[in-house]
Design a protein around this motif. Structure first.
Motif, PDB file in Angstrom:
ATOM      1  N   MET A 223       0.844  -1.194   0.000  1.00  0.00           N
ATOM      2  CA  MET A 223       0.000   0.000   0.000  1.00  0.00           C
ATOM      3  C   MET A 223       0.878   1.243   0.000  1.00  0.00           C
ATOM      4  O   MET A 223       1.861   1.326   0.739  1.00  0.00           O
ATOM      5  N   ALA A 224       0.538   2.214  -0.851  1.00  0.00           N
ATOM      6  CA  ALA A 224       1.178   3.516  -0.794  1.00  0.00           C
ATOM      7  C   ALA A 224       0.701   4.235   0.463  1.00  0.00           C
ATOM      8  O   ALA A 224      -0.468   4.133   0.845  1.00  0.00           O
ATOM      9  N   THR A 297      -9.021   5.394   0.010  1.00  0.00           N
ATOM     10  CA  THR A 297      -8.176   4.709   0.974  1.00  0.00           C
ATOM     11  C   THR A 297      -8.290   3.189   0.782  1.00  0.00           C
ATOM     12  O   THR A 297      -9.383   2.652   0.696  1.00  0.00           O
ATOM     13  N   GLN A 298      -7.140   2.522   0.749  1.00  0.00           N
ATOM     14  CA  GLN A 298      -7.057   1.157   0.214  1.00  0.00           C
ATOM     15  C   GLN A 298      -7.930   0.171   0.991  1.00  0.00           C
ATOM     16  O   GLN A 298      -7.838   0.069   2.211  1.00  0.00           O
ATOM     17  N   SER A 299      -8.772  -0.515   0.247  1.00  0.00           N
ATOM     18  CA  SER A 299      -9.722  -1.518   0.733  1.00  0.00           C
ATOM     19  C   SER A 299     -10.825  -0.930   1.605  1.00  0.00           C
ATOM     20  O   SER A 299     -11.770  -1.627   1.966  1.00  0.00           O
ATOM     21  N   ASP A 324      -4.839   2.172  -6.458  1.00  0.00           N
ATOM     22  CA  ASP A 324      -4.455   1.487  -5.226  1.00  0.00           C
ATOM     23  C   ASP A 324      -3.597   0.252  -5.520  1.00  0.00           C
ATOM     24  O   ASP A 324      -2.470   0.161  -5.046  1.00  0.00           O
ATOM     25  N   SER A 325      -4.126  -0.676  -6.302  1.00  0.00           N
ATOM     26  CA  SER A 325      -3.299  -1.818  -6.702  1.00  0.00           C
ATOM     27  C   SER A 325      -2.222  -1.364  -7.689  1.00  0.00           C
ATOM     28  O   SER A 325      -1.039  -1.586  -7.470  1.00  0.00           O
ATOM     29  N   VAL A 326      -2.627  -0.710  -8.771  1.00  0.00           N
ATOM     30  CA  VAL A 326      -1.658  -0.078  -9.684  1.00  0.00           C
ATOM     31  C   VAL A 326      -1.500   1.365  -9.226  1.00  0.00           C
ATOM     32  O   VAL A 326      -2.390   2.189  -9.441  1.00  0.00           O
ATOM     33  N   ARG A 421      -0.224  -5.368 -11.051  1.00  0.00           N
ATOM     34  CA  ARG A 421      -0.879  -5.666  -9.774  1.00  0.00           C
ATOM     35  C   ARG A 421       0.072  -5.406  -8.604  1.00  0.00           C
ATOM     36  O   ARG A 421       1.196  -5.907  -8.570  1.00  0.00           O
ATOM     37  N   HIS A 422      -0.365  -4.593  -7.660  1.00  0.00           N
ATOM     38  CA  HIS A 422       0.394  -4.258  -6.448  1.00  0.00           C
ATOM     39  C   HIS A 422       1.747  -3.625  -6.756  1.00  0.00           C
ATOM     40  O   HIS A 422       2.705  -3.775  -5.986  1.00  0.00           O
TER      41      HIS A 422
END
Length: 461
Positions: A223-224, A297-299, A324-326, A421-422
């Motif tokens: 996660m950034a 915000t991630q997830s 988020d993923s990319v 991805r990620h």
């Protein structure tokens, strides 16, 4: 981010742009150890982030007292050195640093503006994995940008919400706060009994001792830091599942009916964009916060008192794939986040609101504000969230669709987040990827729609 309220970012660029005398380096390290650079040279935030190391994991142990607004924290940061280091920097705004250790040994610290310099007792070898533990406390800052939009640590009567885009995460934990350095997270938060603490990822069962309750959240996908969040308050927390079995964790004051649509919306988006890239999903809704934007915000996308509606929910959920993923390699690549999320809104409007994508394109094409600058080249940090980044960016995607055909275009929609991805990706990576999948040179399209200064003449769509 919700495109309806663009944000100016120049003020925080200045805040984090100060050089720490005697501590910034060029990253070369010399024959022995040298300091890691005090910034990564981002075109809009040149001193944001730090050189010389790559963070692998943040373990944040926090205690918050809403009555006083005081946060007490320990940041345990695992990183790998990318050069031999005799010093390195962490980004941190405000707060008092009490101590730091590197691999268990006391380290010297120095503060200047948004930089915390750590000097270990001995050099950290190039390629070595090392642990830095920073203990700190204070009242975290609310960062206000040039247009008055707020981020960082936002207090409420019974808690707080932490929002990070682009630099707000520096207000509540030290780290390498540039989106190019992604890491996994464990966030453990102790708050007064009766409150909830909600963050990204997966929860562990809360533990109550006396008048305090401890919550732990783990994000096992990278996660950034600007996507990290923390919400503390009297929330109604619920867990459900998508049709594919993905946990849906929501936290809200009350129970907005729209949150019940997340499983179906996520399944619809997965049909368009490919498998959902995280272990859980959900949302945080806090009507006590009035920042006038939503955030991906991630997830666990965040919504304030103004922003929870179906198009914005679609937009922020789409960001889980795109942004988020990319994640962007630099803040100049922001349009890659926002164009896809905006196009997701157009696809949703076509399927569920009887508004063809072409009509959304024409409306965007006719709006003069969308032509203020090329989406891939905002003139400054203060324009990173202006309309061209969103709507002209989405127009770029539609022109790609027209040029390559639906089959190839929807293959791009799924393949782009699968390829990166990620990870992080740039505009140049995207151009190469589209031309690879399409098997053709699209230079003319990029020159006009992505980089062109003026609105094209003639038929728009």
């Amino acid at each position: 981010m919700d495109p309806r309220r663009p944000r100016a970012l120049a003020a925080v660029a200045v805040l984090l742009g100060a050089t720490l005398p005697g501590c910034a380096g060029d990253g070369s390290g010399g024959a022995g150890g040298g300091p890691g650079a005090a910034g990564l040279g981002d075109p809009y935030f040149p001193r944001l982030g730090n050189g010389g190391y790559d963070v692998r994991h943040y373990a944040l142990t926090l205690d918050y007292e809403p009555r006083t607004g005081r946060l007490t924290g320990t940041a345990d940061i695992t990183a790998r050195a990318t050069q031999t280091l005799d010093a390195f920097n962490l980004d941190l705004t405000g707060l008092t640093v009490h101590s730091a250790t590197v691999d268990g040994e006391p380290a010297a610290v120095r503060r200047s503006d948004g930089e915390l310099t750590v000097r270990p007792a001995g050099d950290v070898a190039d390629g070595a994995t090392f642990r830095t533990v920073v203990r700190y406390s204070g009242a975290p800052a609310t960062i206000t940008d040039a247009e008055g939009a707020r981020e960082g640590w936002l207090r409420t009567a019974d808690g707080a919400v932490a929002l990070g885009e682009p630099t707000g995460s520096t207000a509540w934990f030290p780290g390498n706060h540039h989106p190019s350095d992604k890491a996994t997270y464990t966030v453990t938060v102790t708050v007064p009994r009766g409150l909830s603490a909600v963050s990204n990822g997966e929860p562990a069962p809360p533990r109550t001792s006396g008048d305090r309750t401890t919550f732990t959240w783990r994000s096992t996908e990278p996660m950034a830091s600007y996507l990290a969040t923390l919400a503390i308050g009297r929330y109604d927390t619920r867990t459900s599942r998508t049709p594919d079995g993905i946990p849906v964790h929501t936290a809200a004051r009350g129970n907005p009916a729209l949150l019940g649509e997340i499983p179906e919306l996520l399944a619809w988006e997965a049909g368009k964009f490919g498998p959902y890239p995280f272990s859980s999903t959900g949302a945080i809704v806090d009507p006590l916060i009035d920042v006038q934007y939503a955030l991906e915000t991630q997830s666990r996308p965040f919504f304030d008192k103004n922003t929870l509606d179906a198009p914005t929910l679609v937009h922020e959920l789409a960001h889980q794939w795109y942004g988020d993923s990319v994640s962007p390699k630099s803040w100049r690549d922001m349009w890659l986040n926002e164009s896809f999320a905006t196009y997701a809104e157009w696809l949703y409007a076509e399927e569920f609101q009887d508004t063809p994508v072409g009509e959304s394109f024409e409306e965007a094409f006719a709006e003069p504000g969308n032509w203020a600058f090329p989406p891939a080249d905002p003139p400054s940090a203060g324009h990173l969230s202006d309309p061209p980044v969103y709507y002209r960016g989405a127009m770029v995607l539609h022109k790609v669709r027209q040029a390559v055909g639906d089959a190839t275009f929807f293959a791009v929609l799924r393949g782009w987040p699968a390829r990166y991805r990620h990870a992080n990706a740039s505009t140049e990576d995207f151009v190469r990827y589209v031309e690879e999948v399409a098997g053709e040179d699209l230079t003319d399209l990029w020159d006009v729609w992505l980089y062109g200064e003026d609105r094209p003449t003639g038929p728009s769509a």
